[in-house]
Write a protein that holds these residues in place. Structure first.
Motif, PDB file in Angstrom:
ATOM      1  N   ASP A 220       0.354  12.467  -4.453  1.00 47.20           N
ATOM      2  CA  ASP A 220      -0.396  11.500  -3.846  1.00 47.20           C
ATOM      3  C   ASP A 220      -0.223  10.171  -4.329  1.00 47.20           C
ATOM      4  N   GLU A 221      -0.128   9.942  -5.550  1.00 46.73           N
ATOM      5  CA  GLU A 221       0.079   8.553  -6.115  1.00 46.73           C
ATOM      6  C   GLU A 221       1.720   8.077  -5.948  1.00 46.73           C
ATOM      7  N   TRP A 222       2.476   8.994  -5.957  1.00 50.27           N
ATOM      8  CA  TRP A 222       3.863   8.549  -5.599  1.00 50.27           C
ATOM      9  C   TRP A 222       3.894   8.081  -4.004  1.00 50.27           C
TER      10      TRP A 222
ATOM     11  N   ILE B 123       5.534   4.700  -2.850  1.00 49.31           N
ATOM     12  CA  ILE B 123       6.663   4.514  -2.202  1.00 49.31           C
ATOM     13  C   ILE B 123       6.520   3.771  -0.598  1.00 49.31           C
ATOM     14  N   LYS B 124       5.244   4.221  -0.008  1.00 42.83           N
ATOM     15  CA  LYS B 124       4.989   3.822   1.222  1.00 42.83           C
ATOM     16  C   LYS B 124       4.584   2.353   1.471  1.00 42.83           C
ATOM     17  N   ASN B 125       3.752   1.810   0.052  1.00 38.89           N
ATOM     18  CA  ASN B 125       3.195   0.545  -0.048  1.00 38.89           C
ATOM     19  C   ASN B 125       4.025  -0.473  -0.748  1.00 38.89           C
ATOM     20  N   VAL B 126       4.921   0.113  -1.776  1.00 31.38           N
ATOM     21  CA  VAL B 126       5.667  -0.793  -2.654  1.00 31.38           C
ATOM     22  C   VAL B 126       7.306  -0.644  -2.487  1.00 31.38           C
ATOM     23  N   GLN B 127       7.647   0.284  -2.586  1.00 32.75           N
ATOM     24  CA  GLN B 127       9.089   0.668  -2.787  1.00 32.75           C
ATOM     25  C   GLN B 127       9.820   0.552  -1.328  1.00 32.75           C
ATOM     26  N   ILE B 128       9.400   1.075  -0.327  1.00 36.67           N
ATOM     27  CA  ILE B 128       9.969   0.959   1.223  1.00 36.67           C
ATOM     28  C   ILE B 128       9.897  -0.425   1.466  1.00 36.67           C
ATOM     29  N   PRO B 129       8.670  -1.039   1.350  1.00 39.60           N
ATOM     30  CA  PRO B 129       8.660  -2.423   1.941  1.00 39.60           C
ATOM     31  C   PRO B 129       9.703  -3.417   1.055  1.00 39.60           C
TER      32      PRO B 129
END
Length: 100
Positions: free
Chosen positions: A16-18, A22-28
């Motif tokens: 859940d943390e990952w 990933i959706k809110n930090v890394q991908i953007p």
């Protein structure tokens, strides 16, 4: 079109943390490089692996756009991922081209 695919197997205990990260930090941040015009995130339903398996497919218009990402950004993003979730995932990459 060039498709750069990250396959990530993440431990269930931090899933859940990952997923949030990933959706809110890394991908953007990856999309902000301008090297890709779109992406799709998928989960593998029948993965034989322990943990949860995801595929993130980033779409570039040309091999040159991907090469720019590879040369200028890829290793930084991989290092950030490792810093955030040390020894909690396995990742491998695939580079593909669509067949018309």
């Amino acid at each position: 079109m060039i498709v750069y695919n990250d396959t990530i197997i993440i431990e269930e205990g931090i899933h859940d943390e990952w997923l949030n990260w990933i959706k809110n930090v890394q991908i953007p941040a990856i999309m902000a490089t301008g090297c890709f015009h779109s992406y799709k995130m998928l989960t593998v339903i029948d993965s034989p692996n322990e943990g949860v398996t995801y595929c993130i497919q980033y779409n570039a218009d040309s091999i040159q756009q991907f090469q720019e990402f590879y040369m200028n950004h890829l290793h930084k993003f991989q290092a950030i991922h490792q810093e955030q979730f040390p020894d909690k995932f396995v990742m491998f990459n695939t580079l593909m081209e669509t067949v018309e």
